[in-house]
Design an enzyme around this catalytic site. Structure first.
Site, PDB file in Angstrom:
ATOM      1  N   GLY A  10      50.468  47.033  36.170  1.00 47.22           N
ATOM      2  CA  GLY A  10      49.654  46.281  36.429  1.00 47.22           C
ATOM      3  C   GLY A  10      50.181  45.185  37.731  1.00 47.22           C
ATOM      4  CD  GLN A  14      46.866  34.398  40.291  1.00 54.17           C
ATOM      5  OE1 GLN A  14      46.645  34.374  39.217  1.00 54.17           O
ATOM      6  NE2 GLN A  14      46.686  33.492  40.684  1.00 54.17           N
ATOM      7  CG  ASP A  36      47.291  48.038  38.935  1.00 54.89           C
ATOM      8  OD1 ASP A  36      46.250  48.311  38.377  1.00 54.89           O
ATOM      9  OD2 ASP A  36      47.604  47.003  39.152  1.00 54.89           O
ATOM     10  NE  ARG A  38      39.764  51.099  39.786  1.00 58.90           N
ATOM     11  CZ  ARG A  38      39.473  50.399  38.879  1.00 58.90           C
ATOM     12  NH1 ARG A  38      40.569  49.491  38.358  1.00 58.90           N
ATOM     13  NH2 ARG A  38      38.683  50.486  37.891  1.00 58.90           N
ATOM     14  CG  ASP A  51      45.032  54.840  31.605  1.00 61.86           C
ATOM     15  OD1 ASP A  51      45.264  54.106  31.123  1.00 61.86           O
ATOM     16  OD2 ASP A  51      44.095  55.783  31.198  1.00 61.86           O
ATOM     17  CE1 TYR A 141      45.118  37.768  28.998  1.00 60.42           C
ATOM     18  CE2 TYR A 141      45.081  35.392  28.666  1.00 60.42           C
ATOM     19  CZ  TYR A 141      45.585  36.404  29.140  1.00 60.42           C
ATOM     20  OH  TYR A 141      46.699  36.402  30.134  1.00 60.42           O
ATOM     21  CE  LYS A 145      48.624  38.639  27.718  1.00 63.48           C
ATOM     22  NZ  LYS A 145      49.417  39.549  28.378  1.00 63.48           N
TER      23      LYS A 145
END
Length: 320
Positions: A10, A14, A36, A38, A51, A141, A145
């Protein structure tokens, strides 16, 4: 000491964008493997598409580069996750299990797993929320977590896998656009101000939430990962605090320079999420265990965000 070769999943998000650059400076560009889902043609360094739901693909990457540490950042965030809760749970948990299992099998020295204030629910002390608060999250989410924190502890207790984690507040940085989180209004408002556009806020004006400036968030991550193993007493996830403010307070700070900024408050489904989260965080344990201390307040955060976004947008205008 053997050379550290670090995998980031990832990495185009950000946090990953900035973390990769900081790790490159510390360990060398060639020793940071950014990945990542992409392609990222603008990334300066070693980048592979990956992936993380594919166990064999992660394992192949770990073996190919002889990975020693993993920073597992790939996840679907809070607001976006509520649109497709079952697939969010599946993706967030499957990717974590894959990373933990690959790390166990191939004896990865350290794993970083980012948690979030989303693990807290509305049955907590919302002011200075303690480290040991109940975890009854209101989003998928947050549920993923909270489960991830316990799985990290399980792998440490069961297999001595050195998993470390932070419960990030809302992270504010100029390096990337908002990514679908409930606290992302605090990034978007700066972009709107610099572009002289009106801002529509999806939270009410007095919604107090804990935030952290990107530089502090990255520094906290690196300080945690560099701390001696015996100093880490929290094997679920550490509370960390930066600062707390409301949309109105942040807008007032921005208006000291951009007095024409206009804001329309239009709370949506994210308001209910935010109202179940802490207003401020007690991070005593992080301060005690590895000397954590934030540096940015609302004034210095505002000044730094505006300065860097002005440079960004001015350069875009010049280059367009």
């Amino acid at each position: 000491m053997d050379k550290e070769i670090i995998l980031i999943t990832g990495s185009s998000g950000q946090l990953g964008t900035v973390l990769a650059e900081k790790l490159q400076k510390k360990y060398g560009v060639e020793n940071i493997i950014a990945t990542d889902l992409r392609e990222n043609p603008t990334f300066n360094g070693v980048f592979d598409t990956l992936d993380v739901t594919d166990f064999e693909a992660i394992e192949a990457t770990v073996l190919k580069y002889k990975i020693t540490q993993i920073y597992h950042l790939a996840a679907i965030l809070s607001a976006n996750g509520e649109k497709h809760p079952l697939s969010t749970w599946d993706i967030n948990m499957k990717t974590l299990f894959n990373v933990l299992e690959v790390s166990r099998i191939h004896k990865i020295s350290k794993v970083f797993f980012p948690s979030s204030i989303a693990v807290f629910g509305n049955n907590i002390e919302r002011s200075n929320t303690p480290q040991s608060s109940n975890l009854t999250p209101s989003t998928v989410y947050g549920i993923s977590k909270a489960a991830g924190e316990n799985w990290g502890k399980y792998y440490f207790d069961k297999y001595d896998l050195d998993v470390r984690s932070l419960r990030y507040p809302g992270v504010i940085g100029y390096q990337s656009l908002p990514g679908g989180g409930t606290t992302d209004y605090a990034v978007d408002i700066f972009h709107k101000a610099v572009k002289n556009e009106d801002f529509e806020c999806f939270l009410s004006s007095e919604t107090m939430l804990p935030m952290i400036y990107m530089d502090d968030a990255i520094r906290a991550t690196l300080e945690l990962m560099e701390a001696p193993k015996e100093k880490i007493t929290v094997r679920t996830s550490y509370n960390i605090s930066g600062l707390s403010f409301t949309p109105n307070q942040l807008a007032s700070s921005i208006k000291e320079k951009y007095s024409s900024l206009k804001i329309n408050y239009k709370p949506d489904f994210r308001q209910e999420i935010a109202s179940s989260w802490p207003m401020s965080i007690d991070d005593t344990q992080a301060r005690k265990d590895w000397d954590w201390k934030p540096k940015f307040n609302i004034k210095t955060l505002t000044e730094t965000m505006l300065k860097n976004l002005e440079l960004k947008y001015n350069n875009n205008l010049i280059n367009s």
